[in-house]
Write an enzyme that holds these catalytic residues in place. Structure first.
Site, PDB file in Angstrom:
ATOM      1  N   GLU A   1      -6.444   2.904   9.860  1.00 27.91           N
ATOM      2  CA  GLU A   1      -5.680   1.676  10.151  1.00 27.91           C
ATOM      3  C   GLU A   1      -4.794   1.874  11.368  1.00 27.91           C
ATOM      4  O   GLU A   1      -4.671   0.979  12.221  1.00 27.91           O
ATOM      5  CB  GLU A   1      -4.831   1.282   8.941  1.00 27.91           C
ATOM      6  CG  GLU A   1      -5.636   0.951   7.686  1.00 27.91           C
ATOM      7  CD  GLU A   1      -6.783   0.004   7.927  1.00 27.91           C
ATOM      8  OE1 GLU A   1      -7.831   0.147   7.297  1.00 27.91           O
ATOM      9  OE2 GLU A   1      -6.644  -0.890   8.791  1.00 27.91           O
TER      10      GLU A   1
ATOM     11  N   HIS B   1     -15.785  -6.854   1.455  1.00 23.74           N
ATOM     12  CA  HIS B   1     -16.145  -7.541   2.687  1.00 23.74           C
ATOM     13  C   HIS B   1     -16.959  -8.801   2.440  1.00 23.74           C
ATOM     14  O   HIS B   1     -17.066  -9.650   3.339  1.00 23.74           O
ATOM     15  CB  HIS B   1     -16.886  -6.575   3.597  1.00 23.74           C
ATOM     16  CG  HIS B   1     -16.033  -5.423   4.013  1.00 23.74           C
ATOM     17  ND1 HIS B   1     -15.605  -4.462   3.105  1.00 23.74           N
ATOM     18  CD2 HIS B   1     -15.480  -5.078   5.190  1.00 23.74           C
ATOM     19  CE1 HIS B   1     -14.834  -3.595   3.733  1.00 23.74           C
ATOM     20  NE2 HIS B   1     -14.746  -3.943   4.990  1.00 23.74           N
TER      21      HIS B   1
END
Ligand SMILES: O=C(CCC(O)(O)[C@H](Cc1ccccc1)NC(=O)c1ccccc1)N[C@@H](Cc1ccccc1)C(=O)O
Ligand SMILES: [Zn+2]
Length: 548
Positions: A307, A436
């Site tokens: 991230e 997702h």
């Protein structure tokens, strides 16, 4: 929900207005390539081009509903009460070595997530496909693939997958042999598939959590990072400081004050949040945030680096015009997020940060290390490839709600060589159990990332003057490597990704060779191990399922 819908409608109004204004110029005929590219991005507004705001409302509300189901999903076990995906179910899937307990969690999560999404997902696909036609695309998949600006993109990724499949097949055969030793071979179908719930991961997408069952040379060194982190009283903030330190060591800027003030780094106790980690650019050149339900484990330390890699990309293109503040393509953004992990996980680096006492030099330890890396980077390849094979076929209409799950398992059996441990029907909707799909985040970007990150690692290690084998290269503290990387990052999406690739590697194409070269010593060892094995599996799923 109506909050997101209103902001979605407002943004769409703005995009349409801007696109209308830009279309008054004959921008296709512009001489300046950058200005031409900027106008193309202004007019290419995706779903917002629709003249039916009901479609946009449906898209926004259905995505909110689907991610809501995902973030609220829980499984109640008599032994451990009711658990959500993070951290409870993930901890069990990571650490349990009980076939039955793993099965209860694997099936329970699918009943609590995907199974509840099928109808909404069908409506979601219809609304997206209807809206995207106003932007001149046949279906949503064609729109998503357009971001790669490569007419042969679908074939290119297929070719890359086929080049990488032999390495995966050898890894699969070795893991299957060792799991049969652990769980008993009669728990495995005759067809050569491996039951999907035994990999230490809810989706069988990465297998490093069962490394302890697979260690090639138990005598040689291999390190349990999670245990070491707990031993050294790692806390969440320290994990982010360790990642920040890596990026600063190659010459990147520190995280902004706004990052530390505004990020959500631990799971809140007062409300349900989507725990799937993500990075956010607020486009004010200062407010960058991570949202992550961070816990103190090795997996999570890698996710922290991932991230923060996105944040470093944001920081490096913040000087670009707003529409150029993106990855050269979505796979490049993910590749940047992951590139540091190839250095960070080396025994050399583990010693630098005190998570390993001695750096082993013997070849047995090398194989141990390469296997552990393969359990993440090679195991992932068919998974990273198949998710959007399924989704593109749904968007095209080749797969519809009457065979969503059938096609999903056809792909899982064919490409991953894994099978469902329990009978599946069209009552189930197993794609929905992976973030997702409800989150509507495209996935081929991760397959692209896992290929290009090895191309970049090879080029950055060369730039850093590395003479060691590629899998022992650590670019920590090397500003030459950092400068090379930054050359690419600063471009954002102002140039086609082939120019960005050339800036780092000198090549203009994706190539599987650096990944294959990196694992070459392991491939030799795996072939030796698999001499007596029937490697591979039948293309179709097993008809009968072994029962405990
Ligand atoms: O999903 C992720 C990490 C999340 C993310 O950083 O890629 C995140 C996904 C996301 C979440 C919400 C909205 C949109 C996308 N991506 C970002 O936060 C992101 C990506 C590009 C630009 C800006 C932010 N990794 C994938 C694949 C993966 C990658 C690397 C290692 C392991 C696994 C997975 O877990 O299956
Ligand atoms: Zn990412």
């Amino acid at each position: 929900v109506h909050m997101t819908t209103n902001s979605t409608l407002q943004m769409a109004e703005f995009d349409k207005e801007a696109a209308k204004n830009a279309s008054t110029f004959a921008h296709d005929g512009f001489g300046n390539a950058t200005l031409k590219r900027l106008f193309k991005k202004i007019v290419n507004i995706g779903f917002a081009a629709t003249n039916d705001s009901e479609q946009l409302k449906a898209i926004s509300n259905l995505e909110a509903d689907l991610t809501g189901i995902y973030s609220k999903g829980k499984v109640c076990l008599e032994s451990k009460g009711c658990l959500q995906l993070e951290p409870g179910l993930t901890d069990i899937i990571t650490n349990s070595r009980s076939y039955e307990e793993l099965l209860a969690v694997w099936k329970g999560w699918r009943d609590a997530s995907g199974k509840l999404m099928r109808t909404k997902y069908t409506d979601f696909v219809k609304a997206m496909n209807a809206a995207i036609k106003f932007s001149g695309f046949n279906d949503t998949g064609e729109y998503w693939r357009s971001w790669y600006e490569t007419p042969t993109f679908e074939q290119d990724v297929r070719t890359l997958f086929e080049e990488l499949e032999p390495l995966y097949v050898e890894l699969h055969a070795y893991v299957r042999k060792r799991l049969k030793e652990k769980y008993g071979k009669d728990m495995f179908p005759e067809t050569g598939h491996i039951p999907a719930h035994l990999f230490g991961n809810m989706w069988a997408q990465q297998w490093s959590n069962i490394y302890d069952l697979l260690v090639p040379f138990p005598g040689a060194s291999s390190v349990d990072i999670t245990a070491k982190m707990k031993e050294q009283n790692y806390n969440v903030t320290h994990m982010y400081r360790v990642a920040e330190d890596f990026f600063m060591s190659i010459g990147m800027e520190k995280m902004t004050d706004a990052f530390w003030q505004n990020s959500m780094l631990v799971k809140p106790t007062d409300r349900d949040v989507v725990c799937h980690a993500s990075a956010w650019d607020f486009y004010d050149e200062n407010d960058f945030r991570i949202k992550q339900c961070t816990s103190v484990t090795e997996d999570q330390l890698l996710t922290v680096h991932h991230e923060m890699g996105h944040i470093v990309y944001f920081q490096n293109y913040r000087h670009q015009p707003r529409l150029f503040r993106g990855g050269a393509n979505p796979g490049f953004h993910e590749g940047m997020a992951d590139i540091v992990s190839l250095s960070f996980q080396t025994p050399e680096h583990m010693k630098v940060i005190g998570l390993l006492d001695e750096v082993p030099q013997d070849s047995d330890s090398d194989i141990n290390f390469l296997l552990k890396m393969a359990l993440d980077k090679v195991a992932f390849l068919p998974f990273g490839y198949l998710i959007d094979q399924w989704r593109w076929s749904v968007f095209r209409g080749d797969t519809n709600s009457s065979n969503y799950n059938q096609h999903w398992w056809d792909l899982r059996c064919r490409f991953q060589g894994i099978s469902s441990p329990v009978k599946r029907t069209e009552e189930d909707f197993d794609p929905g159990a992976k973030y997702h799909i409800p989150g509507n985040t495209p996935y081929i970007r991760y397959f692209v990332s896992f290929v290009v990150q090895f191309q970049w690692h090879e080029a950055l290690c060369r730039e850093a003057g590395n003479t060691r084998p590629l899998h022992r290269c650590d670019i920590y503290n090397n500003t030459n490597a950092g400068n090379k990387l930054r050359e690419m990052l600063r471009m954002g999406s102002s140039k086609p990704w082939q120019d960005a690739m050339e800036a780092i590697t000198g090549q203009r194409t994706m190539s599987a060779k650096p990944l294959v070269n990196y694992f070459d010593p392991l491939l030799k060892w795996l072939k030796e191990q698999n001499k007596e094995e029937n490697t591979g599996w039948s293309a179709s799923c097993p008809s009968s399922i072994p029962t405990p």
